[in-house]
Design a protein around this motif. Structure first.
Motif, short mmCIF file in Angstrom:
data_model
loop_
_atom_site.label_atom_id
_atom_site.label_comp_id
_atom_site.label_asym_id
_atom_site.label_seq_id
_atom_site.Cartn_x
_atom_site.Cartn_y
_atom_site.Cartn_z
N VAL A 16 0.93 -1.29 0.02
CA VAL A 16 0.09 0.08 -0.10
C VAL A 16 1.00 1.34 -0.05
CG1 VAL A 16 -1.71 1.09 1.13
CG2 VAL A 16 -1.85 -1.28 1.32
N HIS A 17 0.39 2.20 -0.63
CA HIS A 17 0.94 3.55 -0.78
C HIS A 17 1.23 4.06 0.73
CE1 HIS A 17 2.04 7.65 -1.51
NE2 HIS A 17 2.55 7.41 -2.97
N TYR A 18 2.26 4.66 1.05
CA TYR A 18 2.50 5.59 2.48
C TYR A 18 1.41 6.18 2.77
CZ TYR A 18 5.08 9.48 0.14
OH TYR A 18 5.13 10.46 -0.58
N ALA A 19 0.67 7.26 1.53
CA ALA A 19 -0.30 8.13 2.05
C ALA A 19 -1.40 7.27 2.53
CB ALA A 19 -0.37 9.08 0.81
N ASP A 20 -1.84 6.03 2.02
CA ASP A 20 -2.81 5.36 2.09
C ASP A 20 -2.76 4.73 3.65
OD1 ASP A 20 -4.40 6.07 -0.22
OD2 ASP A 20 -3.05 4.43 -1.25
N VAL A 21 -1.57 4.16 3.92
CA VAL A 21 -1.26 3.75 5.20
C VAL A 21 -1.63 4.72 6.34
CG1 VAL A 21 0.34 2.59 6.94
CG2 VAL A 21 0.34 1.92 4.24
N ALA A 22 -1.07 5.98 6.01
CA ALA A 22 -1.17 7.07 6.90
C ALA A 22 -2.67 7.22 7.08
CB ALA A 22 -0.48 8.26 6.33
N GLU A 23 -3.51 7.22 6.30
CA GLU A 23 -5.07 7.38 6.40
C GLU A 23 -5.58 6.13 7.31
OE1 GLU A 23 -7.66 7.83 3.04
OE2 GLU A 23 -6.78 9.72 2.73
N ILE A 24 -5.15 5.10 7.02
CA ILE A 24 -5.58 3.83 7.91
C ILE A 24 -4.98 4.21 9.31
CG2 ILE A 24 -5.19 1.60 8.47
CD1 ILE A 24 -4.69 1.25 5.26
N ILE A 25 -4.00 4.57 9.47
CA ILE A 25 -3.40 4.85 10.99
C ILE A 25 -4.16 5.94 11.63
CG2 ILE A 25 -1.34 5.59 12.31
CD1 ILE A 25 0.61 4.11 10.54
N ASP A 26 -4.38 7.10 11.09
CA ASP A 26 -5.39 8.25 11.42
C ASP A 26 -6.46 7.53 12.10
OD1 ASP A 26 -3.64 10.23 10.98
OD2 ASP A 26 -4.41 10.75 9.18
N ASP B 193 0.74 5.74 -10.78
CA ASP B 193 -0.36 6.33 -10.50
C ASP B 193 -0.97 6.91 -11.64
OD1 ASP B 193 -0.90 6.10 -7.45
OD2 ASP B 193 1.21 7.31 -7.88
N TYR B 194 -2.14 6.96 -12.19
CA TYR B 194 -2.60 7.51 -13.46
C TYR B 194 -4.19 7.76 -12.97
CZ TYR B 194 -4.97 2.76 -13.95
OH TYR B 194 -5.57 1.70 -13.72
N VAL B 195 -4.77 8.69 -13.84
CA VAL B 195 -6.23 9.25 -13.83
C VAL B 195 -6.78 8.75 -15.26
CG1 VAL B 195 -6.23 10.93 -11.88
CG2 VAL B 195 -6.00 11.28 -14.25
N ASN B 196 -8.14 8.87 -15.24
CA ASN B 196 -8.79 8.42 -16.42
C ASN B 196 -9.28 9.84 -16.84
OD1 ASN B 196 -11.65 7.94 -17.83
ND2 ASN B 196 -10.83 5.95 -17.62
N VAL B 197 -9.46 9.86 -18.43
CA VAL B 197 -9.70 11.15 -18.99
C VAL B 197 -11.08 11.77 -18.50
CG1 VAL B 197 -8.75 11.39 -21.33
CG2 VAL B 197 -10.58 9.64 -20.83
N HIS B 198 -11.99 10.90 -17.66
CA HIS B 198 -13.11 11.42 -17.49
C HIS B 198 -13.25 11.71 -16.08
CE1 HIS B 198 -14.88 10.80 -21.44
NE2 HIS B 198 -14.40 9.58 -21.43
N ASP B 199 -12.11 11.43 -15.37
CA ASP B 199 -12.42 12.00 -13.76
C ASP B 199 -12.51 13.46 -13.60
OD1 ASP B 199 -11.86 9.44 -13.19
OD2 ASP B 199 -9.73 9.47 -12.79
N LYS B 200 -13.01 13.80 -12.55
CA LYS B 200 -13.18 15.27 -12.21
C LYS B 200 -11.76 16.04 -11.92
CE LYS B 200 -16.72 14.90 -9.24
NZ LYS B 200 -17.79 15.61 -8.41
N VAL B 207 -5.83 13.52 -5.78
CA VAL B 207 -4.87 12.26 -5.91
C VAL B 207 -3.48 12.89 -5.90
CG1 VAL B 207 -4.05 10.45 -7.75
CG2 VAL B 207 -6.48 10.75 -7.11
N MET B 208 -3.65 14.09 -6.94
CA MET B 208 -2.08 14.63 -7.03
C MET B 208 -1.54 15.21 -5.69
SD MET B 208 -2.05 16.04 -10.94
CE MET B 208 -0.33 16.27 -10.96
N SER B 209 -2.39 15.67 -4.89
CA SER B 209 -1.88 16.36 -3.63
C SER B 209 -1.61 15.35 -2.39
CB SER B 209 -2.51 17.47 -3.06
OG SER B 209 -3.79 17.47 -3.00
N LYS B 210 -2.59 14.21 -2.76
CA LYS B 210 -2.46 13.23 -1.75
C LYS B 210 -0.98 12.57 -1.81
CE LYS B 210 -4.53 8.98 0.29
NZ LYS B 210 -5.47 8.11 -0.02
N TYR B 211 -0.69 12.35 -2.92
CA TYR B 211 0.57 11.48 -3.28
C TYR B 211 1.81 12.32 -3.61
CZ TYR B 211 -2.63 7.61 -3.16
OH TYR B 211 -3.72 7.05 -2.73
N ASP B 212 1.37 13.54 -3.65
CA ASP B 212 2.65 14.55 -3.99
C ASP B 212 3.15 14.63 -5.28
OD1 ASP B 212 2.61 16.09 -1.66
OD2 ASP B 212 4.28 14.94 -0.61
N LEU B 213 2.33 14.26 -6.30
CA LEU B 213 2.66 14.01 -7.58
C LEU B 213 3.19 15.25 -8.45
CD1 LEU B 213 0.35 11.20 -8.54
CD2 LEU B 213 2.74 10.90 -7.72
#
Lengths: 433, 433
Positions: A16-26, B193-200, B207-213
């Motif tokens: 699991v991605h660390y950001a997701d683990v962090a959410e679980i731990i919260d 990580d990727y997104v679909n063309v139809h995602d909001k 997603v991008m700020s959660k995973y710092d992409l």
């Protein structure tokens, strides 16, 4: 989760991605959370720690020894490391720093701790890729490979002279498209945006988003390259800034979240409610001054909530537009023009609403004079509310005070009082008592 | 500025960053602005156009021929190009597209125009660096050099198979630190990580700020790589999202700025004010229902603005916390718990304020029963306001409606009415009429 064997849990969490683990731990209780942190290796937990909710992190760190914390810190980039260490109590901080294995890293973290957390220095990381202008591409690539291993993401390569003074940058694209024998001095781009360590975080965010930068070098007073700030840290600054303004507009002082304790939430809200209380008592005192009208013209008193609400709403609308304009730096032209425009706008809105109100009251009460008194004062109240809502944030901004405090309860309360006073004065005049 | 010679002006502007030129142009009149745009070459003006205020851009584009616009568009990345073209009227759009010199570029822009502007497809650019998993590093580097020339910033290198299906990525860091003879299949990172063309757009931002992409690849329904989104576009999404919520909280519907026309500003504000008007008339009707009390207990009427203001403030505070929590995805636990917590919080705040109010009214009016009636109902009003403020955004959110509309005038108005009704009912009960 806690029923499974360690090895299975470990395997599961590794995926699991660390950001997701962090959410679980919260969401877990403290015991379970500490258990998981101790189970995983520090490469992963260090990243998890940075993503945790601040309160949760504080509690987990209390359960770890200084040595364990130091191991986590050793894995982190200097900026995240400094953020976490700065949250520790003073003596723990010293202990953890003395336990850090990588002394070079420790020195850099200590340097970062010196800066205010809302300044460029507080945001920057020491990890960056730099080359000396006197090197040739050969040395340069060798050095860069070494440096790149420590840097999570390579954005730009900064060029410095022998005194570490920032001279320019090398773009990665040039690196991909240039032959390896060119000397650095000839290929670097001498133009580079930078910020000073003491610049405010907000201003760094403005510069980076205006020029669409993904990383910006930070220099000290002598123009020496001391760090770099990346866009992901700026995203957080922008988000926090927006949230702060939003909360102020809603009458919440401190940075609180829905999950904070009742005591924190009370402290953030009560002062603004108290302001509203004082305003309400003021309004009651004003109305008492017009007490003699109450037996003959009770209807005037029935419409005070309407007048107060309109004054408050118009004030908030005007101030929100101005506060937002100031935040985005797009308020141009003189204050006078701004006030005129707002007056005209408020007058138009007021006129439309007053005409509707006039007919409603007339049909209801069959008394056109009362209807006129109420609706005419509505116009004046709205215009005054618009002016106050425009003027106060502009005034605060000129004085160097954050204009965002002027939105929300502050404007609402003052407009309530002014509105009610104006309302009764004008109504009295028209009805002719 | 307009006095100087063309050549001097040109020299002056060449030195300035395009974002700054855009700011200058925003302040000029249309004639001067068009003049400057025509003076500069399209490499610079195309970037300036993307940074201009939307209204200014629209007017300038009206003054340019389709051919001139096409020249600008040819210089732009596909995402910016599509944004500008989508603002043109339908037939101009066709003309401009047919004038585009680079047909490949034109095809890509047309593809982007198909997507909703608030979706991942609307944000993405076609410029990206990709390699086939079956290539070796040699071919790969050669291909990448070609591609990199068209891409402003290289973030990640995406790996696809023969059917263009996204398989993973190659990091730039790996590129710097790996020998040139390794085959791609062996070195690429299969996790991406990727997104679909139809995602909001909002979800992409999350997603991008959660995973710092800093960039994310976009795939279509068949998992084929079709574009990428960079963090600078996401910064704009986050900013706009925050501004929209802020304006809604202040009772401003449309996305307006301080410099918009009076007509636009009126349309954005009037509906909310009208809501306030209806609420105020409702409050007046309620108060009329208690008219018999007015001669004996006029003081109750003096405190209606206070009650209304407190109900409004508490409601806005509660709803703001919830709306913000929902936006950040950190509202956890059941609605019931949330409501209990809010009730407790409101009760505590209400108790403190009621005690203060009790003594003020007692000393002022020397009548403890009246003081008790007013302050006791204040507590109930505050608790009810807190519940309404918590419940409405949660309810709207469950229904799939943007909870941000529940903040501001909507909450204020409904709380005003409920507050006043509760107030008079309880006061009547306590005073015992």
């Amino acid at each position: 989760i806690e029923g499974t064997k360690d090895s299975e849990l470990l395997e599961l969490l590794e995926e699991v991605h660390y950001a997701d683990v962090a959410e679980i731990i919260d969401d877990l209780n403290l015991e379970e959370a500490t258990y998981i942190i101790k189970l995983l290796d520090s490469e992963k937990t260090s990243d998890i720690l940075t993503e945790l909710n601040e309160d949760v992190r504080e509690k987990i760190l209390e359960n770890l020894s200084a040595k364990e914390i130091a191991e986590e810190i050793d894995e982190l980039d200097t900026d995240d490391a400094a953020d976490i260490i700065s949250e520790l109590p003073d003596e723990r901080r010293q202990e953890v720093i003395s336990e850090l294995e990588d002394r070079e890293h420790a020195k850099e973290i200590v340097e970062l701790l010196r800066y205010d957390e809302n300044s460029a220095g507080g945001l920057m990381a020491k990890e960056l890729v730099w080359v000396n202008e006197n090197w040739n591409v050969m040395t340069c690539v060798r050095e860069m490979r070494k440096q790149a291993e420590e840097v999570t993401r390579v954005h730009s390569i900064y060029v410095v002279d022998d005194d570490d003074i920032l001279k320019g940058r090398l773009s990665l694209k040039d690196l991909l498209t240039t032959s390896t024998r060119t000397p650095i001095k000839e290929i670097y781009i001498p133009k580079v945006d930078y910020v000073n360590v003491h610049d405010k975080a907000e201003d760094v965010a403005k510069v980076m988003s205006k020029y669409d930068l993904e990383a910006i070098p930070v220099v000290d007073e002598m123009q020496r390259l001391v760090g770099r700030i990346t866009i992901d840290d700026i995203v957080d600054v922008i988000r926090e800034e927006a949230e702060k303004d939003y909360q102020l507009a809603a009458g919440i002082t401190k940075d609180v979240e829905a999950d904070d304790s009742i005591w924190q939430l009370t402290r953030a809200r009560l002062p603004w409610l108290f302001l509203g209380l004082v305003g309400g008592i003021g309004a009651a005192a004003i109305m008492e001054g017009f007490e003699e009208m109450i037996s003959k013209y009770a209807i005037l008193f029935f419409f005070t909530p309407l007048i107060a609400a309109m004054a408050g709403n118009v004030g908030v609308q005007s101030s929100a537009i101005i506060v937002q304009g100031l935040a985005n730096d797009d308020i141009r032209g003189s204050i006078n023009n701004r006030l005129w425009k707002e007056m005209l706008l408020a007058f138009l809105n007021g006129l439309v609403l007053a005409i509707i109100l006039f007919f409603v009251v007339w049909i209801w009460k069959e008394n056109p004079i009362e209807a006129l008194a109420i609706s005419a004062s509505l116009i004046v109240v709205i215009v005054v509310a618009g002016i106050i809502g425009t003027f106060i944030p502009l005034f605060l901004n000129k004085r160097g005070i954050d204009p965002a405090i002027a939105t929300g309860p502050f404007i609402t309360t003052s407009n309530d009082i002014f509105g009610i006073l104006i309302y009764f004065l004008i109504a009295k005049l028209i009805i002719g008592i």
